[in-house]
Design an enzyme around this catalytic site. Sequence first.
Site, PDB file in Angstrom:
ATOM      1  N   ASP A  67       0.807  -1.221   0.000  1.00 22.30           N
ATOM      2  CA  ASP A  67       0.000   0.000   0.000  1.00 22.30           C
ATOM      3  C   ASP A  67       0.838   1.268   0.000  1.00 22.30           C
ATOM      4  O   ASP A  67       2.052   1.223   0.168  1.00 22.30           O
ATOM      5  CB  ASP A  67      -0.965  -0.009   1.214  1.00 22.30           C
ATOM      6  CG  ASP A  67      -0.275  -0.454   2.507  1.00 22.30           C
ATOM      7  OD1 ASP A  67       0.979  -0.404   2.571  1.00 22.30           O
ATOM      8  OD2 ASP A  67      -0.977  -0.850   3.444  1.00 22.30           O
ATOM      9  N   ASN A 136      -7.194  -2.545  14.176  1.00 22.04           N
ATOM     10  CA  ASN A 136      -8.611  -2.773  13.837  1.00 22.04           C
ATOM     11  C   ASN A 136      -8.786  -3.991  12.913  1.00 22.04           C
ATOM     12  O   ASN A 136      -9.852  -4.201  12.356  1.00 22.04           O
ATOM     13  CB  ASN A 136      -9.221  -1.521  13.187  1.00 22.04           C
ATOM     14  CG  ASN A 136      -8.588  -1.198  11.839  1.00 22.04           C
ATOM     15  OD1 ASN A 136      -7.618  -1.832  11.430  1.00 22.04           O
ATOM     16  ND2 ASN A 136      -9.151  -0.224  11.144  1.00 22.04           N
ATOM     17  N   HIS A 138      -7.039  -4.579  10.092  1.00 20.24           N
ATOM     18  CA  HIS A 138      -6.752  -4.395   8.658  1.00 20.24           C
ATOM     19  C   HIS A 138      -5.481  -5.138   8.230  1.00 20.24           C
ATOM     20  O   HIS A 138      -4.564  -5.334   9.012  1.00 20.24           O
ATOM     21  CB  HIS A 138      -6.724  -2.913   8.248  1.00 20.24           C
ATOM     22  CG  HIS A 138      -5.539  -2.110   8.660  1.00 20.24           C
ATOM     23  ND1 HIS A 138      -5.617  -0.774   8.991  1.00 20.24           N
ATOM     24  CD2 HIS A 138      -4.221  -2.422   8.772  1.00 20.24           C
ATOM     25  CE1 HIS A 138      -4.410  -0.316   9.278  1.00 20.24           C
ATOM     26  NE2 HIS A 138      -3.560  -1.294   9.163  1.00 20.24           N
ATOM     27  N   GLU A 143      -9.561  -1.880   5.256  1.00 24.75           N
ATOM     28  CA  GLU A 143     -10.196  -1.538   6.526  1.00 24.75           C
ATOM     29  C   GLU A 143     -11.442  -2.394   6.759  1.00 24.75           C
ATOM     30  O   GLU A 143     -11.955  -3.016   5.812  1.00 24.75           O
ATOM     31  CB  GLU A 143     -10.585  -0.053   6.501  1.00 24.75           C
ATOM     32  CG  GLU A 143      -9.416   0.901   6.310  1.00 24.75           C
ATOM     33  CD  GLU A 143      -8.521   1.037   7.538  1.00 24.75           C
ATOM     34  OE1 GLU A 143      -8.423   0.085   8.339  1.00 24.75           O
ATOM     35  OE2 GLU A 143      -7.901   2.100   7.688  1.00 24.75           O
TER      36      GLU A 143
HETATM   37  C1  GLP Z   1       0.054   0.185   8.447  1.00 31.24           C
HETATM   38  C2  GLP Z   1       0.174  -0.662   7.182  1.00 31.24           C
HETATM   39  C3  GLP Z   1      -0.259  -2.078   7.440  1.00 31.24           C
HETATM   40  C4  GLP Z   1       0.433  -2.612   8.683  1.00 31.24           C
HETATM   41  C5  GLP Z   1       0.084  -1.778   9.873  1.00 31.24           C
HETATM   42  C6  GLP Z   1       0.696  -2.304  11.176  1.00 31.24           C
HETATM   43  O1  GLP Z   1      -1.249   0.559   8.702  1.00 31.24           O
HETATM   44  N1  GLP Z   1      -0.585  -0.143   6.084  1.00 31.24           N
HETATM   45  O2  GLP Z   1       0.080  -2.867   6.313  1.00 31.24           O
HETATM   46  O3  GLP Z   1       0.046  -3.933   8.916  1.00 31.24           O
HETATM   47  O4  GLP Z   1       0.578  -0.492   9.596  1.00 31.24           O
HETATM   48  O5  GLP Z   1       1.483  -1.334  11.776  1.00 31.24           O
HETATM   49  P1  GLP Z   1       2.439  -1.525  12.980  1.00 31.24           P
HETATM   50  O6  GLP Z   1       3.387  -2.614  12.665  1.00 31.24           O
HETATM   51  O7  GLP Z   1       3.120  -0.192  13.082  1.00 31.24           O
HETATM   52  O8  GLP Z   1       1.589  -1.823  14.162  1.00 31.24           O
END
Ligand code: GLP
Length: 264
Positions: A67, A136, A138, A143
């Site tokens: 993404d 959440n 995702h 989402e």
């Molecule tokens: C972002 C990314 C996700 C990832 C998430 C987890 O939102 N788009 O792909 O899984 O972060 O983040 P963290 O590892 O900082 O908790």
Amino acid sequence: MKIVICPDADRARWLAAQVLARQVKTKPASVLGLATGRTMEAIYGLLAETARQQSIDFSGVTTFNLDEYIGLGAEHPQSYRYYMQAHLFQHVTVAAENTHVPDGTAADAEAEARSYEERIREAGGIDLQLLGLGENGHIGFNEPLSALSGRTHVVTLAQATLKQNAGMFGNDMARVPTRALTMGTGTILDAREALLVVTGDTKAEIVGRVIEGPLTALVPGSALQLHPRCLVVLDEAAASRLSQRDAILWQMQHDPELRDLLAV
Ligand code: GLP
């Protein structure tokens, strides 16, 4: 799903890095699906270190990131393209032209989404997709309520995500872009193998819903229950709300694939 519970986050991240390193060693022309977020930073550091120590050649590897924020270009420190350059691409021998991150500055984001999907197809599909998990539920930026069969598309980020990611934008939620491009859940499910890595007690409840809860668009990560080859790597904190802990430990002791993995 095959699930591994590690004593701590360091071990979880190390195992994940070894799975990625092994993939490239076994298939030097691998197509890797990559993720961002705090969890992945150390994993990429360990992967680069392992690649250096074992002279693992990334020059035949192709990568596709999950993404990108809409509006942030490659030079923006909070863009995922910038993140990937800083944490992985500049530390391994991957060719710049073989690294793909959706272009958040494309004039026509929907066209960029379609072309991204096409590029994944032209590369022969993703061999191994690395995934983190949003609080959440995702995966990528799919989402809650996203279509479980969705392809790469433009999304409006949930408030929970803006809050979760505000730390990277000076703790100011208003500075987090509200729109993004993401591979769809269907695109993710098409990867030949998936590797979900989750650490920390803030994600324990959502990990329970992803692994043991009903398959539901409310928890996009639960779609991974449909994936025929999905490995989940957790630390004790993230696994603390699982009811099937004994069954998971049994599998870890008796499944030959997991035993091999745990021996590294
Ligand atoms: C972002 C990314 C996700 C990832 C998430 C987890 O939102 N788009 O792909 O899984 O972060 O983040 P963290 O590892 O900082 O908790």
